[in-house]
Design a protein around this motif. Structure first.
Motif, PDB file in Angstrom:
ATOM      1  N   SER A  16      43.212  19.636  43.829  1.00  0.00           N
ATOM      2  CA  SER A  16      43.564  18.513  42.955  1.00  0.00           C
ATOM      3  C   SER A  16      43.353  17.178  43.665  1.00  0.00           C
ATOM      4  O   SER A  16      42.961  16.185  43.037  1.00  0.00           O
ATOM      5  CB  SER A  16      45.022  18.638  42.504  1.00  0.00           C
ATOM      6  N   ILE A  59      39.665  16.442  43.433  1.00  0.00           N
ATOM      7  CA  ILE A  59      39.316  16.006  42.071  1.00  0.00           C
ATOM      8  C   ILE A  59      39.813  14.579  41.829  1.00  0.00           C
ATOM      9  O   ILE A  59      39.124  13.761  41.188  1.00  0.00           O
ATOM     10  CB  ILE A  59      39.916  16.982  41.038  1.00  0.00           C
ATOM     11  N   GLU A  60      40.986  14.257  42.359  1.00  0.00           N
ATOM     12  CA  GLU A  60      41.518  12.905  42.206  1.00  0.00           C
ATOM     13  C   GLU A  60      40.636  11.891  42.927  1.00  0.00           C
ATOM     14  O   GLU A  60      40.434  10.769  42.441  1.00  0.00           O
ATOM     15  CB  GLU A  60      42.947  12.851  42.754  1.00  0.00           C
ATOM     16  N   GLN A  61      40.093  12.267  44.096  1.00  0.00           N
ATOM     17  CA  GLN A  61      39.184  11.376  44.804  1.00  0.00           C
ATOM     18  C   GLN A  61      37.923  11.126  43.992  1.00  0.00           C
ATOM     19  O   GLN A  61      37.381  10.018  44.009  1.00  0.00           O
ATOM     20  CB  GLN A  61      38.827  11.972  46.166  1.00  0.00           C
ATOM     21  N   VAL A  62      37.449  12.156  43.287  1.00  0.00           N
ATOM     22  CA  VAL A  62      36.278  11.967  42.430  1.00  0.00           C
ATOM     23  C   VAL A  62      36.613  11.039  41.267  1.00  0.00           C
ATOM     24  O   VAL A  62      35.828  10.142  40.919  1.00  0.00           O
ATOM     25  CB  VAL A  62      35.774  13.333  41.923  1.00  0.00           C
ATOM     26  N   ASN A  63      37.771  11.220  40.664  1.00  0.00           N
ATOM     27  CA  ASN A  63      38.166  10.374  39.525  1.00  0.00           C
ATOM     28  C   ASN A  63      38.346   8.917  39.935  1.00  0.00           C
ATOM     29  O   ASN A  63      38.063   8.000  39.153  1.00  0.00           O
ATOM     30  CB  ASN A  63      39.456  10.903  38.906  1.00  0.00           C
ATOM     31  N   GLN A  64      38.820   8.689  41.151  1.00  0.00           N
ATOM     32  CA  GLN A  64      39.033   7.324  41.619  1.00  0.00           C
ATOM     33  C   GLN A  64      37.787   6.713  42.251  1.00  0.00           C
ATOM     34  O   GLN A  64      37.829   5.566  42.703  1.00  0.00           O
ATOM     35  CB  GLN A  64      40.182   7.306  42.627  1.00  0.00           C
ATOM     36  N   GLY A  65      36.698   7.457  42.294  1.00  0.00           N
ATOM     37  CA  GLY A  65      35.467   6.935  42.852  1.00  0.00           C
ATOM     38  C   GLY A  65      35.375   6.983  44.355  1.00  0.00           C
ATOM     39  O   GLY A  65      34.439   6.418  44.946  1.00  0.00           O
ATOM     40  N   ASN A  74      31.777  11.215  45.546  1.00  0.00           N
ATOM     41  CA  ASN A  74      30.786  11.491  44.512  1.00  0.00           C
ATOM     42  C   ASN A  74      30.939  12.931  44.026  1.00  0.00           C
ATOM     43  O   ASN A  74      31.206  13.842  44.816  1.00  0.00           O
ATOM     44  CB  ASN A  74      29.372  11.269  45.057  1.00  0.00           C
ATOM     45  N   LEU A  75      30.764  13.138  42.714  1.00  0.00           N
ATOM     46  CA  LEU A  75      30.870  14.480  42.147  1.00  0.00           C
ATOM     47  C   LEU A  75      29.814  15.408  42.716  1.00  0.00           C
ATOM     48  O   LEU A  75      30.070  16.596  42.938  1.00  0.00           O
ATOM     49  CB  LEU A  75      30.752  14.406  40.619  1.00  0.00           C
TER      50      LEU A  75
END
Length: 443
Positions: free
Chosen positions: A201, A204-210, A213-214
């Motif tokens: 999680s 995933i949170e790091q991806v959502n916050q930019g 990179n995905l």
């Protein structure tokens, strides 16, 4: 019973393997007790200041220690010390048994000697847990993480932490005896698995916050699958040394030719023990410096502890060098404990067996020692790369270092050992059933 031979009663399979089911249920119950105990807090802790401390020390040695305790350190539960005191005591006893003749003699006394060594390990665990709990409590007080100070905090806190560490030691021994798999490894495995959803999680949170990179996250996921497959391949790899038996067997008037067999030598004979031992030894001084060394007005001793905690943080050059050197050392050390070329050569000679092209006795011992050194070197390099690679990558991409290396290695090896023990129990029942079919008079 149906015409296909499969029992119609759904509970017939459970009754057939009742011992295996009992062991599995005991393992599940023990792990549930362990996870429940990791949520019981130590008396006198300020939860708000404690949460703030861990938020300020992400991706440090505290995070790694918290990983091996299954989050118990972050909650400062009675099991915050985890199983590390027992592992450290085991390291000390095993190293001393290789140096002191009296302890080495105990190893050769069979069950009685093993009980004596286990007694020394338990006593060492108690001593280490007491020292670590006192240091942890001193660090908590120095950082204003407690609601009180003095004996009103020390007595209940130290008692709770030591009792939690000793209970985990006892629980691990009970899992080994009554459950499935090695108890200590299963407890560490449960701790790592308990923290895995939080790490996923967080990514995933790091991806959502930019912050990540995905595509990078997807690449790391594929890399994790590839590393897992590589670990499975290496852990199953063997060097099969051919062995022939010179004596011909005679049964009645028939003479059978010499038998041929092989001596299986695993590529990584030490298993996951070197990684656990190395992590345990590095966690102790680093965590002591982390807890005791922090202060608003540090003394000279506290400054030294602060610098020690800094240079021994995961990802630092000194930490990587020491961690890699310890892994290599323990690979050779533990392999020497579990496999003795001299004893194997003597056993082969007594049984009339020999390695083709190698004379029995000293030459066989030197040959086995040569082969074992080469295998251990490859296994040590493999384990060092697996454990250090995620830390190096984390410093470049900012991925939580707990996602790889030691934790992944432990999980894969423990699962493989668990599956092999399950298969061994199933084979035992199958052999027992075939014996009953061939000898119906025993019914």
């Amino acid at each position: 019973m149906s015409s296909t031979g499969i029992p119609l009663n759904p509970f017939a399979f459970i009754r057939k393997y009742d011992e295996l089911w009992t062991r599995l249920l005991f393992l599940i119950g023990a792990l549930i007790v362990y996870r429940l105990g990791s949520h019981i807090p130590v008396p006198g802790i300020n939860p708000v200041n404690l949460a703030d401390l861990f938020s300020r020390n992400e991706n440090t040695i505290l995070s790694m220690f918290n990983l091996f305790s299954g989050g118990a350190l972050e909650r400062m539960s009675i099991m915050a010390l985890g199983i590390m005191p027992y592992i450290s005591a085991s390291i000390i006893v095993q190293m001393m048994s290789a140096v002191l003749p009296s302890l080495e003699a105990l190893k050769k006394e069979g069950e009685a000697g093993r009980r004596k060594l286990n007694k020394y390990t338990r006593q060492g665990t108690l001593a280490l847990a007491l020292v670590q709990s006192l240091g942890m409590c001193a660090g908590l007080i120095s950082q204003n993480l407690t609601l009180s100070s003095g004996l009103t905090f020390y007595i209940p806190a130290v008692t709770s932490l030591v009792a939690g560490a000793m209970f985990l030691m006892w629980l691990g021994e009970q899992i080994t005896e009554r459950g499935v798999g090695n108890g200590i490894s299963m407890l560490i495995f449960a701790s790592i698995v308990a923290g895995t959803p939080g790490m996923i999680s967080q990514s995933i949170e790091q991806v959502n916050q930019g912050q990540m990179n995905l595509i990078v996250l997807f690449i790391f996921a594929l890399l994790g699958v590839a590393v897992t497959a590589g670990i499975v391949y290496i852990e199953r790899a063997q060097r099969r040394v051919p062995v022939n038996y010179a004596q011909k067997q005679q049964q009645g008037r028939k003479i059978y030719a010499q038998q041929q067999s092989h001596l299986p030598l695993k590529l990584n004979m030490a298993g996951v023990i070197p990684a656990i031992f190395a992590s345990s030894l590095l966690l102790f001084p680093a965590s002591l410096g982390q807890w005791v060394g922090q202060s608003t007005d540090p003394t000279l001793t506290q400054k030294i502890l602060q610098n020690m905690a800094l240079v021994l943080s995961p990802g630092q050059p000194l930490y990587l060098v020491l961690f890699g050197a310890m892994i290599i050392f323990f690979c050779y050390f533990y392999t020497a404990l579990v496999f003795s070329p001299r004893e194997v050569a003597e056993n082969l000679k007594r049984s009339g067996a020999y390695i083709p092209g190698i004379r029995p006795g000293q030459q066989t011992q030197r040959y086995l020692d040569h082969v074992l050194n080469r295998l251990t070197f490859i296994g040590a390099m493999y384990m060092t790369v697996i454990c250090l690679m995620p830390m190096v990558v984390q410093s470049s991409f900012g991925v939580p270092f707990q996602l790889g290396g030691t934790s992944l290695l432990i999980m894969v090896v423990v699962v493989m050992d668990f599956i092999s023990q399950i298969q061994a129990h199933l084979m035992t029942h199958q052999y027992h059933d075939q014996t009953l079919i061939q000898s119906p008079t025993q019914l």
